[in-house]
Design a protein around this motif. Sequence first.
Motif, PDB file in Angstrom:
ATOM      1  N   ASN A   1       0.857  -1.191   0.000  1.00  0.00           N
ATOM      2  CA  ASN A   1       0.000   0.000   0.000  1.00  0.00           C
ATOM      3  C   ASN A   1       0.886   1.232   0.000  1.00  0.00           C
ATOM      4  OD1 ASN A   1      -2.594  -1.368   0.411  1.00  0.00           O
ATOM      5  ND2 ASN A   1      -1.677  -1.916   2.392  1.00  0.00           N
ATOM      6  N   PRO A   2       1.373   1.611  -1.162  1.00  0.00           N
ATOM      7  CA  PRO A   2       2.379   2.688  -1.194  1.00  0.00           C
ATOM      8  C   PRO A   2       1.898   3.955  -0.507  1.00  0.00           C
ATOM      9  CG  PRO A   2       2.091   1.696  -3.360  1.00  0.00           C
ATOM     10  CD  PRO A   2       1.000   1.158  -2.506  1.00  0.00           C
ATOM     11  N   PRO A   3       2.645   4.466   0.443  1.00  0.00           N
ATOM     12  CA  PRO A   3       2.284   5.733   1.078  1.00  0.00           C
ATOM     13  C   PRO A   3       2.506   6.883   0.089  1.00  0.00           C
ATOM     14  CG  PRO A   3       4.370   4.906   1.955  1.00  0.00           C
ATOM     15  CD  PRO A   3       3.892   3.904   0.953  1.00  0.00           C
ATOM     16  N   SER A   4       2.043   8.075   0.436  1.00  0.00           N
ATOM     17  CA  SER A   4       2.231   9.189  -0.488  1.00  0.00           C
ATOM     18  C   SER A   4       3.721   9.481  -0.606  1.00  0.00           C
ATOM     19  CB  SER A   4       1.474  10.431  -0.003  1.00  0.00           C
ATOM     20  OG  SER A   4       2.071  10.919   1.159  1.00  0.00           O
ATOM     21  N   LYS A   5       4.128   9.940  -1.761  1.00  0.00           N
ATOM     22  CA  LYS A   5       5.519  10.247  -2.096  1.00  0.00           C
ATOM     23  C   LYS A   5       6.384   8.994  -2.220  1.00  0.00           C
ATOM     24  CE  LYS A   5       5.700  15.018  -0.744  1.00  0.00           C
ATOM     25  NZ  LYS A   5       5.824  15.799   0.487  1.00  0.00           N
ATOM     26  N   TYR A   6       5.780   7.839  -2.210  1.00  0.00           N
ATOM     27  CA  TYR A   6       6.528   6.613  -2.484  1.00  0.00           C
ATOM     28  C   TYR A   6       6.258   6.287  -3.948  1.00  0.00           C
ATOM     29  CZ  TYR A   6       8.083   1.733  -1.955  1.00  0.00           C
ATOM     30  OH  TYR A   6       8.734   0.533  -2.061  1.00  0.00           O
ATOM     31  N   TYR A   7       7.316   6.399  -4.775  1.00  0.00           N
ATOM     32  CA  TYR A   7       7.084   6.255  -6.211  1.00  0.00           C
ATOM     33  C   TYR A   7       7.587   4.928  -6.761  1.00  0.00           C
ATOM     34  CZ  TYR A   7       6.098  11.186  -5.737  1.00  0.00           C
ATOM     35  OH  TYR A   7       5.562  12.378  -5.346  1.00  0.00           O
ATOM     36  N   ARG A   8       8.008   4.061  -5.856  1.00  0.00           N
ATOM     37  CA  ARG A   8       8.568   2.801  -6.339  1.00  0.00           C
ATOM     38  C   ARG A   8       7.450   1.805  -6.632  1.00  0.00           C
ATOM     39  NH1 ARG A   8      12.738   2.404  -1.539  1.00  0.00           N
ATOM     40  NH2 ARG A   8      11.715   4.277  -0.744  1.00  0.00           N
ATOM     41  N   LEU A   9       7.770   0.527  -6.620  1.00  0.00           N
ATOM     42  CA  LEU A   9       6.788  -0.454  -7.100  1.00  0.00           C
ATOM     43  C   LEU A   9       5.658  -0.702  -6.098  1.00  0.00           C
ATOM     44  CD1 LEU A   9       6.561  -1.909  -9.760  1.00  0.00           C
ATOM     45  CD2 LEU A   9       7.793  -3.839  -8.755  1.00  0.00           C
ATOM     46  N   GLY A  10       4.479  -0.909  -6.641  1.00  0.00           N
ATOM     47  CA  GLY A  10       3.295  -1.281  -5.859  1.00  0.00           C
ATOM     48  C   GLY A  10       2.312  -1.903  -6.831  1.00  0.00           C
ATOM     49  N   PRO A  11       1.248  -2.506  -6.323  1.00  0.00           N
ATOM     50  CA  PRO A  11       0.263  -3.149  -7.202  1.00  0.00           C
ATOM     51  C   PRO A  11      -0.228  -2.172  -8.281  1.00  0.00           C
ATOM     52  CG  PRO A  11      -0.206  -3.658  -4.916  1.00  0.00           C
ATOM     53  CD  PRO A  11       0.893  -2.654  -4.903  1.00  0.00           C
ATOM     54  N   GLY A  12      -0.150  -2.603  -9.553  1.00  0.00           N
ATOM     55  CA  GLY A  12      -0.633  -1.783 -10.661  1.00  0.00           C
ATOM     56  C   GLY A  12       0.333  -0.699 -11.100  1.00  0.00           C
ATOM     57  N   ARG A  13       1.492  -0.594 -10.443  1.00  0.00           N
ATOM     58  CA  ARG A  13       2.420   0.495 -10.771  1.00  0.00           C
ATOM     59  C   ARG A  13       3.512   0.079 -11.743  1.00  0.00           C
ATOM     60  NH1 ARG A  13       4.202   4.339  -6.045  1.00  0.00           N
ATOM     61  NH2 ARG A  13       2.152   4.921  -5.227  1.00  0.00           N
ATOM     62  N   GLU A  14       4.064   1.099 -12.386  1.00  0.00           N
ATOM     63  CA  GLU A  14       5.159   0.872 -13.328  1.00  0.00           C
ATOM     64  C   GLU A  14       6.458   1.488 -12.806  1.00  0.00           C
ATOM     65  OE1 GLU A  14       3.763   0.580 -17.914  1.00  0.00           O
ATOM     66  OE2 GLU A  14       4.063   2.579 -17.090  1.00  0.00           O
ATOM     67  N   VAL A  15       7.549   0.773 -13.018  1.00  0.00           N
ATOM     68  CA  VAL A  15       8.882   1.328 -12.740  1.00  0.00           C
ATOM     69  C   VAL A  15       9.812   0.865 -13.856  1.00  0.00           C
ATOM     70  CG1 VAL A  15       8.671   1.329 -10.212  1.00  0.00           C
ATOM     71  CG2 VAL A  15       9.602  -0.688 -11.374  1.00  0.00           C
ATOM     72  N   ARG A  16      10.963   1.545 -13.959  1.00  0.00           N
ATOM     73  CA  ARG A  16      11.978   1.032 -14.885  1.00  0.00           C
ATOM     74  C   ARG A  16      12.982   0.195 -14.106  1.00  0.00           C
ATOM     75  NH1 ARG A  16      13.978   1.318 -19.749  1.00  0.00           N
ATOM     76  NH2 ARG A  16      12.643   3.010 -20.488  1.00  0.00           N
ATOM     77  N   LEU A  17      13.336  -0.925 -14.684  1.00  0.00           N
ATOM     78  CA  LEU A  17      14.456  -1.687 -14.141  1.00  0.00           C
ATOM     79  C   LEU A  17      15.707  -1.140 -14.830  1.00  0.00           C
ATOM     80  CD1 LEU A  17      12.841  -5.241 -14.054  1.00  0.00           C
ATOM     81  CD2 LEU A  17      13.208  -3.659 -12.143  1.00  0.00           C
TER      82      LEU A  17
ATOM     83  N   ASN B   1      18.732   0.026 -16.783  1.00  0.00           N
ATOM     84  CA  ASN B   1      19.380  -0.498 -17.991  1.00  0.00           C
ATOM     85  C   ASN B   1      18.580  -1.589 -18.697  1.00  0.00           C
ATOM     86  OD1 ASN B   1      21.824   1.061 -17.735  1.00  0.00           O
ATOM     87  ND2 ASN B   1      22.406  -0.323 -16.083  1.00  0.00           N
ATOM     88  N   ALA B   2      17.280  -1.721 -18.332  1.00  0.00           N
ATOM     89  CA  ALA B   2      16.493  -2.807 -18.931  1.00  0.00           C
ATOM     90  C   ALA B   2      15.117  -2.273 -19.354  1.00  0.00           C
ATOM     91  CB  ALA B   2      16.389  -3.963 -17.952  1.00  0.00           C
ATOM     92  N   TYR B   3      14.080  -2.857 -18.814  1.00  0.00           N
ATOM     93  CA  TYR B   3      12.731  -2.555 -19.282  1.00  0.00           C
ATOM     94  C   TYR B   3      11.874  -1.887 -18.213  1.00  0.00           C
ATOM     95  CZ  TYR B   3      13.748  -5.892 -23.006  1.00  0.00           C
ATOM     96  OH  TYR B   3      14.296  -6.542 -24.063  1.00  0.00           O
ATOM     97  N   ILE B   4      10.742  -1.329 -18.699  1.00  0.00           N
ATOM     98  CA  ILE B   4       9.703  -0.892 -17.770  1.00  0.00           C
ATOM     99  C   ILE B   4       8.833  -2.114 -17.455  1.00  0.00           C
ATOM    100  CG2 ILE B   4       7.602   0.499 -17.570  1.00  0.00           C
ATOM    101  CD1 ILE B   4       9.055   2.687 -19.146  1.00  0.00           C
ATOM    102  N   VAL B   5       8.581  -2.305 -16.184  1.00  0.00           N
ATOM    103  CA  VAL B   5       7.713  -3.432 -15.779  1.00  0.00           C
ATOM    104  C   VAL B   5       6.536  -2.879 -14.976  1.00  0.00           C
ATOM    105  CG1 VAL B   5       9.528  -5.187 -15.724  1.00  0.00           C
ATOM    106  CG2 VAL B   5       9.053  -3.854 -13.657  1.00  0.00           C
ATOM    107  N   LYS B   6       5.440  -3.637 -14.995  1.00  0.00           N
ATOM    108  CA  LYS B   6       4.234  -3.230 -14.273  1.00  0.00           C
ATOM    109  C   LYS B   6       3.845  -4.366 -13.345  1.00  0.00           C
ATOM    110  CE  LYS B   6      -0.435  -1.594 -15.110  1.00  0.00           C
ATOM    111  NZ  LYS B   6      -1.359  -1.128 -16.137  1.00  0.00           N
ATOM    112  N   CYS B   7       3.572  -4.027 -12.087  1.00  0.00           N
ATOM    113  CA  CYS B   7       3.242  -5.064 -11.100  1.00  0.00           C
ATOM    114  C   CYS B   7       1.781  -5.502 -11.282  1.00  0.00           C
ATOM    115  CB  CYS B   7       3.448  -4.532  -9.694  1.00  0.00           C
ATOM    116  SG  CYS B   7       2.916  -5.709  -8.430  1.00  0.00           S
ATOM    117  N   THR B   8       1.599  -6.799 -11.429  1.00  0.00           N
ATOM    118  CA  THR B   8       0.240  -7.313 -11.648  1.00  0.00           C
ATOM    119  C   THR B   8      -0.288  -8.066 -10.437  1.00  0.00           C
ATOM    120  OG1 THR B   8       1.296  -9.217 -12.658  1.00  0.00           O
ATOM    121  CG2 THR B   8       0.424  -7.510 -14.148  1.00  0.00           C
TER     122      THR B   8
END
Length: 569
Positions: free
Chosen positions: A401-417, A419-426
């Motif tokens: 349950n990402p708190p506010s100002k937490y921009y890293r991974l959470g359910p339904g969110r996208e981040v870049r790995l 030097n690699a790809y953008i992934v989305k948490c399912t």
Amino acid sequence: MNSKETERAEPVNFIQAIIDKDKENNKYGGRVHLRFPPEPNGYLHIGHAKSICLNFGLAEKNNGLCNLRFDDTNPSKEEIEYIESIIEDVRWLGFDWEDRLYYASDYFERMYQDALVLIKEGNAYVCDLSAEKIKEYRGTFTKPGVESSCRFRTVDENLTLFQKMREGLFEEGSRTLRAKIDMSSPNLNMRDPVLYRILKESHHRTGDEWCIYPMYDYAHPLEDYYEGITHSVCTLEFEDHRPLYEWVLKNVHAIDPPQQIEFARLNLSNTVMSKRKLRFLVEKNYVSGWDDPRLPTISGLRRRGYTPEAIRNFCDRIGVAKTNSIVDVRFLEHCIREDLNKRALRAMAVLNPLKLVIDNYPEDLIEEMDCENNPETPSAGTRKVAFSKELFIEREDFHENPPSKYYRLGPGREVRLKNAYIVKCTNFVREEKSGEIKEIHCIYDPETRSGRPGAERKVKSTLHWVSARFALKAEVRLYDYLLLDSIEGVEQAEEEGDKDFVRLLNPKSIVVLKNSLIEPDLKNLVSGDKIQFMRKGYFCVDPDSTSDNLVFNRIVSLRDSWEKIQKRN
Ligand code: ATP
Ligand code: MG
């Protein structure tokens, strides 16, 4: 020290000003000769580094010389181990005493002869008072001292008694040789100070040849004089001893006597510095040894991963002052970051691993991702890092349950790995019993591979990772400050039995992570190698490391709290 002082490239050095003037007046025939005089009763610490950099640095700047001298006049506390460590540390810092390595104990006979000069000229006498009586008769700042009745002995009587002291005919503590100066001097150091005491102890170099040993205040000026020292630089607590330093040299008829110059010792926040306290921590096993990476000893800093360049730079930038102060340890950390930022290669390491599975990534596909070795130094080139379906990311980089100002991974969110790809948490899976999150599932977007045209779609966060298939296990040791607070008053109070600082020891000064994962190519690193683990800090391979169990010490994290303080001010 305030922030302005640390910013000056070349702080005004009042000792250099004295040297300049002496050169102008052709004092000492223009010679500049300094020394670093450690007592071999412990390992060197960062305060000593300041003195080493100052003395050797002044010699270098003035085309002069600097000796390394062991001030080994006290037989009981000194050991070969300390001598060896001191030699190693001064050399490691990058200084060279050429063939001028000296031992005060080599001068015992000459010092004895000079004591005879003092006696013959009525300037010293053998005293029968016990140590307690001498202390009692010494008086106070407001009360003059009481003269010992032995003060009135004849020269012949003194010569005979002193000879007998040397021959071992008196008990330890039964007699001393004292300077005959002035029992009512406002300076307590001048109230007939003890020059020699009887100690029936073996000395690590002179064995049982001597059973009388000179006191520091008598020995030190003579050591300086015998070596042709011109500027005898020491710390402020010796300021009140300077008249005695000068008295000794004058009364042995020194020609061109050296001059004592005092500067403020280095104190560092959140740690202890005196050898007595350091020895206490080592002997009572509060730390693993003199080179415990939490200690401010040179060997501890070296093991932690500090470079000689960073330490020398720190010592230059804190400057030389006439008043005591405490330097913020975060400034030392700033100096090592600055150094390693340019030099250390980057790699990825996951300290607290959490599994990440990319459901739409082909089972057997392995892609070699191009990674920069050091973005600050493009000539450091790139390397390939294998990417696969199952990865590990940092546990703290996923939040259910990402708190506010937490921009890293959470359910339904996208981040870049990185030097690699953008992934989305399912989805994510829990451990049945503990309820702890066991693995997270993602899908990746094949159009977003780093470095490919059109891949620059922005996401708020970039995470580091390692491949589950290829990563190596490693042990990572994280450090925090040795003390929770600054020791200030406690540090100054050198009273016997003062072990009060133990209550300030930080119970979380070390955290050991046994299951960290690192890029496979790091397997060839050896003890002392330094590296930046992206987002996690600078690390150094520990001497405990083996090919089966790589061990890393965190030198510092990446967040420069010193720079932040500077910006605020
Ligand atoms: P400590 O007080 O830490 O036990 P010390 O002064 O007894 O150290 P020495 O071996 O006598 O240690 O010191 C050698 C030289 O290093 C001396 O010239 C001393 O003035 C200098 N020195 C020691 N501590 C510091 C410090 N914190 N800052 C600067 N110079 C120091
Ligand atoms: Mg000392």
